[in-house]
Design a protein around this motif. Sequence first.
Motif, short mmCIF file in Angstrom:
data_model
loop_
_atom_site.label_atom_id
_atom_site.label_comp_id
_atom_site.label_asym_id
_atom_site.label_seq_id
_atom_site.Cartn_x
_atom_site.Cartn_y
_atom_site.Cartn_z
N ASN A 1 40.74 37.94 28.04
CA ASN A 1 39.70 36.98 28.89
C ASN A 1 38.89 36.39 27.99
OD1 ASN A 1 40.61 37.85 31.26
ND2 ASN A 1 39.23 39.42 31.38
N GLU B 1 31.96 42.01 32.74
CA GLU B 1 32.79 40.70 31.84
C GLU B 1 32.15 39.57 31.81
OE1 GLU B 1 37.35 40.78 32.62
OE2 GLU B 1 37.04 42.76 32.89
N ARG B 2 31.72 39.01 33.02
CA ARG B 2 31.25 37.88 33.28
C ARG B 2 29.80 37.38 32.16
NH1 ARG B 2 31.91 37.05 38.07
NH2 ARG B 2 29.87 38.08 38.77
N GLU C 1 35.74 47.92 40.14
CA GLU C 1 36.47 46.54 40.15
C GLU C 1 35.21 45.58 40.29
OE1 GLU C 1 40.79 47.60 42.36
OE2 GLU C 1 39.36 46.42 43.22
N THR C 2 34.16 45.94 40.95
CA THR C 2 33.02 44.89 41.13
C THR C 2 32.33 44.88 40.15
OG1 THR C 2 33.08 45.51 43.64
CG2 THR C 2 31.05 44.29 42.75
N ASP D 1 34.01 43.31 36.85
CA ASP D 1 34.25 41.86 37.06
C ASP D 1 32.68 41.02 36.70
OD1 ASP D 1 36.85 41.75 37.84
OD2 ASP D 1 36.22 41.46 39.76
#
Length: 412
Positions: free
Chosen positions: A11, A124-125, A117-118, A121
């Motif tokens: 990413n 990572e942002r 998962e939430t 995400d």
Amino acid sequence: MFVPMDTVEANYPEKQTATNPLMIRYHVYSRRIRTMLYLGGVLQDRTHSAIRTYIVGFSVILMSLSHCIFLINLCRDHTDNLMLMVKYFSQIGSFIAPALMSACFLIKREKLIELHETLNDMFERELEQDQEAALATLYAFDRPFCIVFFTIAMTVLLHVCPPLISIIYQIIHHTEPRRYRFPFPGKFPWTVPINDGFIFYLHFLYHLFLGWWTVFTISSVDSLFGFYAFQISSILYAMSVKLRSANLQPRGTFSEILETCVWTHRRLCQCNYTLENIWQPIILRMLLANSILICILIFQVTQLTDIIMSEIFLLIFYITLKLLQTFMYAWYGNFITSTSEYFREGIYFSDWPDSSLDRHVRTNIIMTMMQKPMTIKALKVTSVNVNMFTNIVNTAVSYFFLLQSLDEGRER
């Protein structure tokens, strides 16, 4: 439950070329927790078969609860010996933990996967935007993970190694008659030979698996709570830093940042609620059990008449483990609360009244500032913070004096 590291690195490959030491440390931290969850039989992941997950999970529950029954059966034979009774009940409290943790993870499997998962995400942002702010508190979380694992492993090894070494010694030197013993006390409902044979080694293997689940299940679940607390608190801290620097940005850019932060905060509140929902039975057991166990362990130390180094080291590691485990949960919960308060202050001192936000966003901002800081609670009984740790220690000391007075009364 954990995204593979090669996917994460893909990413933002341009940032990986810099070989940021904090990023490497974060990757090592997440890999270790994933490995521990796998070894502890509590890894919940969409890439793994659900049938296999439930089989391993039920194995952990069955073995842990069965040994609790064997210990209760042993307690019935020593009702007149307070020292042995408190020793066996302390082990019952420890062996219940893997069963409860595995059961909670199986029941809340979908919520646990969704929570990961939430949070992954959103984290990572934040990493893509500001690695330094997102990883600023990493040292406060990955070090306790290693310390807790080492303490639990040493406590279990001090149970397992002496009988294992004794078996090896007697086999090598052809000692007759051979008399073996198991790592953990317990009374089976059937007769088990203690000299040799397939039946004995089968029961000994059962004890080894029991020690395995105790080490990896407990340490992985406790560390996973810390990992999620790290992600939530790091996202809140990164957004706070972003808001403080956004005041110097153009009006339109500042409005976008503020709106994004408020939306992210709402999602983090949902994640915090899910984390509390999954872990609250585990935390409540820890609150009740550790206060009693610390009291029992201190009582065992005061009752020692003969200096046996292995037993002294075992009690020291056991007391350290329970204090450390309690402090870790309190520390992690306190981190979430303090960074949540820091984020609210970041919004309050920003220039949001003069920004070009619509009324819906302004309403959300006001509601965010009016909300109490995020907290983790155990079944609405108590908040998980440093005060909780102090209360448990005070309760343990009170129980100790009560137990000591009961013992003096029996001697009279």
